[in-house]
Scaffold this active site. Structure first.
Site, short mmCIF file in Angstrom:
data_model
loop_
_atom_site.label_atom_id
_atom_site.label_comp_id
_atom_site.label_asym_id
_atom_site.label_seq_id
_atom_site.Cartn_x
_atom_site.Cartn_y
_atom_site.Cartn_z
N HIS A 77 0.81 -1.21 0.00
CA HIS A 77 0.00 0.00 0.00
C HIS A 77 0.84 1.26 0.00
O HIS A 77 0.41 2.31 -0.46
CB HIS A 77 -1.04 -0.06 1.12
N ARG A 130 -10.76 3.45 -1.63
CA ARG A 130 -10.23 2.66 -0.50
C ARG A 130 -10.50 3.44 0.79
O ARG A 130 -9.65 4.20 1.26
CB ARG A 130 -8.72 2.46 -0.66
N GLU A 187 -10.77 -11.25 -5.21
CA GLU A 187 -9.33 -11.13 -4.96
C GLU A 187 -8.78 -12.31 -4.15
O GLU A 187 -7.66 -12.28 -3.69
CB GLU A 187 -9.00 -9.79 -4.28
N ASP A 215 -4.25 -8.56 -4.53
CA ASP A 215 -4.40 -9.65 -3.57
C ASP A 215 -4.56 -10.99 -4.27
O ASP A 215 -4.10 -12.01 -3.77
CB ASP A 215 -5.60 -9.40 -2.63
N ARG A 252 2.71 -9.57 -1.03
CA ARG A 252 2.87 -8.48 -2.00
C ARG A 252 3.81 -7.39 -1.53
O ARG A 252 4.24 -6.55 -2.33
CB ARG A 252 1.49 -7.90 -2.36
N CYS A 269 -9.49 -3.70 -10.96
CA CYS A 269 -9.08 -2.51 -10.21
C CYS A 269 -7.73 -2.68 -9.51
O CYS A 269 -7.25 -1.76 -8.87
CB CYS A 269 -10.15 -2.10 -9.19
C1 PEP Z 1 -6.37 -5.49 -4.91
O1 PEP Z 1 -6.14 -6.31 -4.01
O2 PEP Z 1 -6.07 -5.68 -6.10
C2 PEP Z 1 -7.01 -4.21 -4.60
C3 PEP Z 1 -7.37 -3.38 -5.56
O3 PEP Z 1 -7.18 -3.88 -3.29
P1 PEP Z 1 -6.00 -3.38 -2.34
O4 PEP Z 1 -4.80 -3.07 -3.20
O5 PEP Z 1 -6.49 -2.19 -1.60
O6 PEP Z 1 -5.77 -4.57 -1.45
MG MG Z 2 -7.09 -6.12 -2.09
#
Ligand code: PEP
Ligand code: MG
Length: 582
Positions: free
Chosen positions: A191, A298, A435, A459, A469, A506
């Site tokens: 993030h 988010r 996800e 995810d 990740r 997304c």
């Molecule tokens: C994802 O997991 O691809 C997603 C868009 O959500 P985040 O990156 O906030 O986990």
């Molecule tokens: Mg996610």
């Protein structure tokens, strides 16, 4: 000059002066002193040393008295280091002969000593290196005294280098003065990386150990396109990067002119481009970049930004702001998705004793365990929906029971609002993030109970390939082009088509021009991307036909290695939009 390679997470090239964030956020304000000031600066260094020795002696005495001789001996060793004539002579000669400031000279010499010890590669010497960093901090604390500057009070543009930046620290970076950042840890879609994109500053993460080579005040180049950090670049490298900086700039300017043109393939197929946001203010940026709505808000950043759990009114105001910036367009509000690398202090208490945060009580699971918290957010969403086309999205859904429970709670919230005669909208669309591999396997069943899917590739890749990740040590295994990921996406698209459910991508894959032709070729017609990526995604779309995208996808699906898929797609992008591959 030193070149460090890491993971490119936010594009652009920037050159500037370094601020190193240590655990105590020291910043060395200047590197050089004027020649006339050298004597005074030497005097300042010597009196600092006196004070440092005195302080360590006092620590040694107290430790011996209160804890025993063996603890006193730790400070004895520090004192020996601080009195080492070779070390002192080296610092003094940098001050007197090179006119370096005492802060910079001390930090440079001590960090070199520490690095030499670390390079010996055994535990004992690694611990001694930690002692040297401790001594460095002590000296800097004395030298800087009141002049210590913190990142919050920047007055000039800088590039931040740090071991790690948490998502909340990244969110708090001063957007006016922080021009770029690089960290030792972090992965492709951590993030912190996503936030760098939101702040629109070049960033590289996962560089591994390098901060012991840097004191602060040096020049550095951050190349967010290729994942490189160049410390103290020579003139030739500086010239090369200035040229790259200009090319990046001119491509960005050209792409900006696409804003009003439709996101349409050569053969007239319309593709919907939406924006991903973390803060309400970004909704306006999405509009400026030509997005036709918000595909992923988010909302957990409402919790990360402050030390208090947001009230219903806080949620409501934030949502109204986003809706106002996206008039006549859909706004998809994702319910709280905390956990893993996003853990606000306030919510931490609600999910204690985390064994493995990636697999623990995060996301919709946490909402279902804290119903008042969940209801507060849902109330605000339904109230704000009066003013726009708002959609609700549940994250990390891994079985149908979770979806049904979440929908039931939404139903309760509707009943409450009705009973209380509070204005709200009941017919909001409800969807889920896809996800977790389990959700893909049951996509047909989910498709019968939702209005839309949004594929969260960040995810999905992590859970499918069992690769954290945010962990740089396995970053080479985190591959969007893995054949298993392509097949999972294909399965979601086919289940969605069967039940007439809309599907968006997304995750970060939808912000990377390399994967756009593949995704369109697999049937995706809607992308939600980081705002800064929207113009280049549109450029790719406008240079494709559906037939060519389908051919690209068909070929990619025959390949059995992530590396081959990614190389093939990179080659295709180069053919379709040569300008975008810098
Ligand atoms: C994802 O997991 O691809 C997603 C868009 O959500 P985040 O990156 O906030 O986990
Ligand atoms: Mg996610």
């Amino acid at each position: 000059m030193q070149i460090k390679r890491g993971i490119a997470v936010s594009p652009g090239v920037v050159t500037g002066e370094v601020v190193v964030l240590g655990t105590e956020d020291f910043r060395i304000p200047q590197r050089f002193v004027s020649i006339d000031a050298v004597e005074t600066e030497l005097g300042r260094f010597r009196s600092t040393l006196d004070a440092v020795w005195e302080e360590i002696e006092e620590n040694e005495r107290l430790a011996r008295e209160q804890l025993g001789d063996q603890f006193g001996a730790i400070f004895g060793a520090h004192l020996q280091m601080a009195r080492d004539p070779k070390l002192i002579a080296e610092i003094e000669s940098l001050i007197s002969e090179k006119s370096l400031s005492p802060e910079y000279a001390s930090s440079r010499v001590l960090r070199r000593f520490a690095r030499d010890l670390q390079n010996l590669g055994n535990q004992y010497h690694a611990e001694r290196a930690v002692d040297i960093f401790d001594l460095e901090k002590r000296i800097l604390r004395h030298l800087l005294g009141e002049r210590r500057e913190e990142l919050l009070h920047l007055r000039a543009p800088v590039i931040v280098l740090a071991h790690n930046l948490t998502p909340s620290e990244t969110a708090g970076l001063d957007r006016e003065f922080v021009m770029g950042f690089a960290t030792e840890v972090g992965g492709h879609t951590s993030h912190t990386a996503i936030l760098a994109g939101a702040l629109e500053i070049p960033a590289v993460v996962g560089l591994g150990h390098f901060l012991s080579d840097v004191s602060g005040g040096e020049m550095v180049i951050i190349d967010g396109n290729h994942g490189e950090v160049i410390l103290e670049p020579d003139d030739e490298t500086l010239a090369k990067y200035r040229d790259l900086e200009e090319r990046v700039h001119s491509v960005t300017e050209r792409l900006a002119s696409l804003k009003t043109l439709p996101a349409e393939t050569i053969d007239g197929e319309s593709i919907t481009l939406l924006g991903n946001i973390e803060f309400p203010e970004e909704a306006e940026v999405c509009r400026e970049r030509g997005a036709k709505g918000i595909g992923l808000y988010r909302t957990e950043f409402l919790y990360l930004e402050r030390n208090q759990i947001p009230s219903e009114e806080d949620h409501y105001e934030a949502y109204r702001k986003v809706i106002a910036a996206a008039p006549d367009h859909p706004v998809t509000i994702r319910t709280l998705d905390v956990g893993a690398d996003k853990v606000p202090e306030t919510i931490g208490e609600l999910a204690p004793d985390v064994v493995n945060p990636q697999l623990g009580l995060r996301s919709v699971r946490l909402s279902l365990h804290n119903i008042p918290l969940f209801k507060t957010q849902l109330r605000a969403i339904l109230r704000a929906a009066v003013d726009g086309d708002v959609r609700v999205m549940f994250p990390l859904v891994s079985n149908l029971m979770e979806l049904r429970q979440a929908r039931m709670i939404l139903g309760d919230v509707i009943d409450d609002l009705e009973e209380q005669q509070v204005p709200f909208r009941r017919d909001v669309q409800v969807g889920i993030m896809v996800e977790v591999p389990a959700a893909v396997m049951l996509a047909e069943e989910f498709a019968q109970e939702v209005d839309f899917f949004s594929i969260g590739t960040n995810d999905l890749i992590q859970y499918t390939l069992a690769v954290d990740r945010a962990d740089p040590s396995v970053a080479n295994l985190y591959r969007s082009g893995d054949p298993s990921i392509l097949r999972l996406i294909r399965n979601v698209v086919s289940a969605a088509a069967k039940h007439d459910v809309a599907v968006t991508v997304c995750g970060q894959m939808s912000s990377d021009p390399v994967f756009i032709s593949l995704l369109i070729g697999m049937g995706i017609r809607q992308f939600s991307s980081t705002p800064h990526a929207i113009p280049e995604i549109k450029e790719v779309i406008r240079n494709l036909t559906i037939e060519s995208a389908e051919q690209i996808a068909a070929h990619a699906l025959t390949l059995d290695l992530a590396r081959d898929v990614e190389n093939y797609l990179r080659g295709e992008l180069h053919r379709i939009c040569p300008d975008l591959v810098l």
